[in-house]
Design a protein around this motif. Structure first.
Motif, PDB file in Angstrom:
ATOM      1  N   SER A  45       8.294 100.979 125.052  1.00 57.06           N
ATOM      2  CA  SER A  45       8.584  99.912 124.088  1.00 57.06           C
ATOM      3  C   SER A  45       8.170  98.562 124.657  1.00 57.06           C
ATOM      4  O   SER A  45       8.152  98.362 125.870  1.00 57.06           O
ATOM      5  CB  SER A  45      10.073  99.895 123.718  1.00 57.06           C
ATOM      6  N   PHE A  46       7.835  97.655 123.741  1.00 60.19           N
ATOM      7  CA  PHE A  46       7.448  96.280 124.114  1.00 60.19           C
ATOM      8  C   PHE A  46       8.094  95.341 123.117  1.00 60.19           C
ATOM      9  O   PHE A  46       8.470  95.752 122.010  1.00 60.19           O
ATOM     10  CB  PHE A  46       5.909  96.138 124.095  1.00 60.19           C
ATOM     11  N   HIS A  47       8.217  94.068 123.497  1.00 59.42           N
ATOM     12  CA  HIS A  47       8.842  93.105 122.579  1.00 59.42           C
ATOM     13  C   HIS A  47       7.822  92.619 121.557  1.00 59.42           C
ATOM     14  O   HIS A  47       6.689  92.267 121.904  1.00 59.42           O
ATOM     15  CB  HIS A  47       9.475  91.945 123.364  1.00 59.42           C
ATOM     16  N   LEU A  48       8.276  92.618 120.317  1.00 58.60           N
ATOM     17  CA  LEU A  48       7.424  92.241 119.180  1.00 58.60           C
ATOM     18  C   LEU A  48       6.709  90.911 119.435  1.00 58.60           C
ATOM     19  O   LEU A  48       5.511  90.785 119.181  1.00 58.60           O
ATOM     20  CB  LEU A  48       8.325  92.152 117.932  1.00 58.60           C
ATOM     21  N   ASN A  49       7.445  89.922 119.953  1.00 64.57           N
ATOM     22  CA  ASN A  49       6.851  88.593 120.140  1.00 64.57           C
ATOM     23  C   ASN A  49       6.135  88.441 121.483  1.00 64.57           C
ATOM     24  O   ASN A  49       5.745  87.343 121.854  1.00 64.57           O
ATOM     25  CB  ASN A  49       7.917  87.493 119.979  1.00 64.57           C
ATOM     26  N   ALA A  50       5.963  89.554 122.206  1.00 64.30           N
ATOM     27  CA  ALA A  50       5.230  89.478 123.475  1.00 64.30           C
ATOM     28  C   ALA A  50       3.787  89.916 123.277  1.00 64.30           C
ATOM     29  O   ALA A  50       2.959  89.778 124.174  1.00 64.30           O
ATOM     30  CB  ALA A  50       5.892  90.374 124.517  1.00 64.30           C
ATOM     31  N   SER A  51       3.500  90.468 122.105  1.00 60.39           N
ATOM     32  CA  SER A  51       2.164  91.017 121.861  1.00 60.39           C
ATOM     33  C   SER A  51       1.453  90.192 120.789  1.00 60.39           C
ATOM     34  O   SER A  51       2.060  89.834 119.776  1.00 60.39           O
ATOM     35  CB  SER A  51       2.309  92.468 121.400  1.00 60.39           C
ATOM     36  N   ASP A  52       0.164  89.918 120.991  1.00 65.43           N
ATOM     37  CA  ASP A  52      -0.607  89.168 119.985  1.00 65.43           C
ATOM     38  C   ASP A  52      -0.868  90.037 118.769  1.00 65.43           C
ATOM     39  O   ASP A  52      -1.049  89.547 117.671  1.00 65.43           O
ATOM     40  CB  ASP A  52      -1.971  88.742 120.569  1.00 65.43           C
ATOM     41  N   ASP A  53      -0.893  91.342 118.965  1.00 68.08           N
ATOM     42  CA  ASP A  53      -1.233  92.249 117.873  1.00 68.08           C
ATOM     43  C   ASP A  53      -0.378  93.521 118.005  1.00 68.08           C
ATOM     44  O   ASP A  53      -0.831  94.542 118.538  1.00 68.08           O
ATOM     45  CB  ASP A  53      -2.741  92.574 117.958  1.00 68.08           C
ATOM     46  N   PRO A  54       0.893  93.430 117.533  1.00 69.87           N
ATOM     47  CA  PRO A  54       1.829  94.538 117.741  1.00 69.87           C
ATOM     48  C   PRO A  54       1.334  95.874 117.173  1.00 69.87           C
ATOM     49  O   PRO A  54       1.511  96.919 117.808  1.00 69.87           O
ATOM     50  CB  PRO A  54       3.105  94.078 117.017  1.00 69.87           C
ATOM     51  N   ALA A  55       0.683  95.844 116.016  1.00 72.59           N
ATOM     52  CA  ALA A  55       0.236  97.108 115.411  1.00 72.59           C
ATOM     53  C   ALA A  55      -0.799  97.796 116.307  1.00 72.59           C
ATOM     54  O   ALA A  55      -0.749  99.017 116.515  1.00 72.59           O
ATOM     55  CB  ALA A  55      -0.343  96.856 114.016  1.00 72.59           C
ATOM     56  N   SER A  56      -1.721  97.015 116.865  1.00 75.62           N
ATOM     57  CA  SER A  56      -2.726  97.620 117.757  1.00 75.62           C
ATOM     58  C   SER A  56      -2.098  98.110 119.052  1.00 75.62           C
ATOM     59  O   SER A  56      -2.561  99.105 119.635  1.00 75.62           O
ATOM     60  CB  SER A  56      -3.824  96.627 118.130  1.00 75.62           C
ATOM     61  N   THR A  57      -1.072  97.412 119.512  1.00 79.49           N
ATOM     62  CA  THR A  57      -0.396  97.867 120.740  1.00 79.49           C
ATOM     63  C   THR A  57       0.254  99.226 120.493  1.00 79.49           C
ATOM     64  O   THR A  57       0.192 100.119 121.340  1.00 79.49           O
ATOM     65  CB  THR A  57       0.631  96.811 121.212  1.00 79.49           C
ATOM     66  N   VAL A  58       0.857  99.388 119.306  1.00 80.27           N
ATOM     67  CA  VAL A  58       1.444 100.696 118.956  1.00 80.27           C
ATOM     68  C   VAL A  58       0.342 101.765 118.939  1.00 80.27           C
ATOM     69  O   VAL A  58       0.520 102.852 119.491  1.00 80.27           O
ATOM     70  CB  VAL A  58       2.180 100.628 117.593  1.00 80.27           C
ATOM     71  N   ASP A  59      -0.796 101.441 118.344  1.00 83.72           N
ATOM     72  CA  ASP A  59      -1.899 102.413 118.301  1.00 83.72           C
ATOM     73  C   ASP A  59      -2.346 102.797 119.714  1.00 83.72           C
ATOM     74  O   ASP A  59      -2.626 103.972 119.996  1.00 83.72           O
ATOM     75  CB  ASP A  59      -3.105 101.832 117.547  1.00 83.72           C
ATOM     76  N   LEU A  60      -2.385 101.807 120.581  1.00 83.55           N
ATOM     77  CA  LEU A  60      -2.789 102.056 121.962  1.00 83.55           C
ATOM     78  C   LEU A  60      -1.788 102.989 122.658  1.00 83.55           C
ATOM     79  O   LEU A  60      -2.185 103.923 123.378  1.00 83.55           O
ATOM     80  CB  LEU A  60      -2.843 100.700 122.684  1.00 83.55           C
ATOM     81  N   ILE A  61      -0.504 102.749 122.430  1.00 85.01           N
ATOM     82  CA  ILE A  61       0.546 103.595 123.024  1.00 85.01           C
ATOM     83  C   ILE A  61       0.381 105.036 122.525  1.00 85.01           C
ATOM     84  O   ILE A  61       0.410 105.992 123.305  1.00 85.01           O
ATOM     85  CB  ILE A  61       1.956 103.034 122.700  1.00 85.01           C
TER      86      ILE A  61
END
Ligand code: DX5
Ligand code: ZN
Length: 223
Positions: free
Chosen positions: A86-102
Motif C-alpha cells: 500500500s501507498f498513500h494516495l497523496n504521495a503518488s503523482d498518478d495513483p491509478a498507474s501506481t496500482v497498475d504497477l503493483i
C-alpha cells in the motif's frame, strides 16, 4: 473472519526472529511500516530488515509505504517477497498507474489515507484496489492514541464498497487494541493492524487471539 496484522515497527529488533515466529504462529499478516523521513517525519527500516524477516516469514507480508514517489520501489518490494503493497494516495503523482504497477509485479494493491483526507477521495479507486488502508492516527509513529472519528469514516467507506458490490477490504491502522477491535469490526474493518498493543503486551499471543475473538462476536452499540 477479521485478520490481525501485527506492525513489526514495535517488534523487538534485537530478537526479531522471536517476534517473526509469534506472527507465524498466531497472526495473519506481517505489517511492515516503511518511512522515508520526507512523507512522514520519521524513518523506520529498509530492505535489509525486510529481507531478513522474509527469510522466516510464513504469513504474507503487507508493506505500508509512507514514502514519496512510491512507484520507484514497487518492483524492489516484490523482489523482497511482499505480497500486499500500500501507498498513500497523496504521495503518488498518478495513483491509478501506481496500482497498475503493483499488480504488474504480482502483488495486491492498497491505497492509504491519513485521518485528514476525506474518505471520498478513495472512491474513484475502489474497483482497482484489493484493499484500502484507513489510518486511525497520523502516519509516522507507533504508539499514538486512536482517533475516534475513524468509526464514522470506516462506515462511509464500507457503505460505498457494499453499495457498489465490490470486494475491496479495509485495513485500519493506528492505536488499534483488543479494546476497540470489536467496534472496528462492527463498523466494517477487515484487517486490523496493531503494533504496541501486541508487542508491548506481556502475552502478545493472547492479545492477538482476544482481538480476533472479540471481533467475531456481534457488537452491541451502546445507546
Ligand atoms: C504508523 C504506522 C502503524 C503503527 C501502528 O505510522 O503506520 O502501522 O506502527 O502502531 P500502533 O498500533 O502502536 O499504533
Ligand atoms: Zn502501518
Amino acid at each position: 473472519m477479521i485478520q490481525i496484522a501485527p506492525s513489526m515497527l514495535s517488534a523487538d529488533f534485537l530478537h526479531l526472529e522471536k517476534d517473526v515466529e509469534l506472527v507465524n504462529m498466531h497472526a495473519d499478516l506481517f505489517h511492515l511500516d516503511i518511512m522515508d523521513g520526507v512523507f512522514v517525519p520519521n524513518i523506520s527500516y529498509g530492505f535489509p530488515v525486510v529481507d531478513a524477516m522474509a527469510c522466516r516469514a510464513e504469513k504474507p507480508m503487507d508493506a505500508h509505504l509512507m514514502i514519496i514517489k512510491p512507484e520507484k520501489f514497487v518492483e524492489r518490494f516484490a523482489k523482497s517477497g511482499v505480497s500486499m503493497l500500500s501507498f498513500h494516495l497523496n504521495a503518488s503523482d498518478d495513483p491509478a498507474s501506481t496500482v497498475d504497477l503493483i499488480h504488474g509485479c504480482g502483488m495486491k494493491a492498497g491505497m492509504a489515507i491519513n485521518p485528514d483526507i476525506p474518505v471520498e477521495s478513495l472512491f474513484p479507486y475502489l474497483d482497482k484496489c484489493e484493499y484500502l488502508l484507513l489510518m486511525s492516527v497520523f502516519a509516522g509513529f507507533g504508539g499514538q492514541k486512536f482517533i475516534e472519528d475513524t468509526y464514522g469514516r470506516l462506515r462511509v467507506l464500507k457503505a460505498e464498497i457494499l453499495r457498489r458490490g465490490l470486494d475491496c477490504l479495509i485495513e485500519v491502522d493506528g492505536g488499534v487494541s483488543a479494546a476497540n477491535a470489536p467496534a472496528l469490526a462492527e463498523a466494517g474493518a477487515d484487517i486490523l493492524v496493531a503494533g504496541s498493543a501486541v508487542f508491548k503486551a506481556e502475552d502478545p499471543a493472547s492479545v492477538i487471539s482476544s482481538m480476533r475473538d472479540a471481533s467475531s462476536r456481534p457488537f452491541m452499540i451502546k445507546k
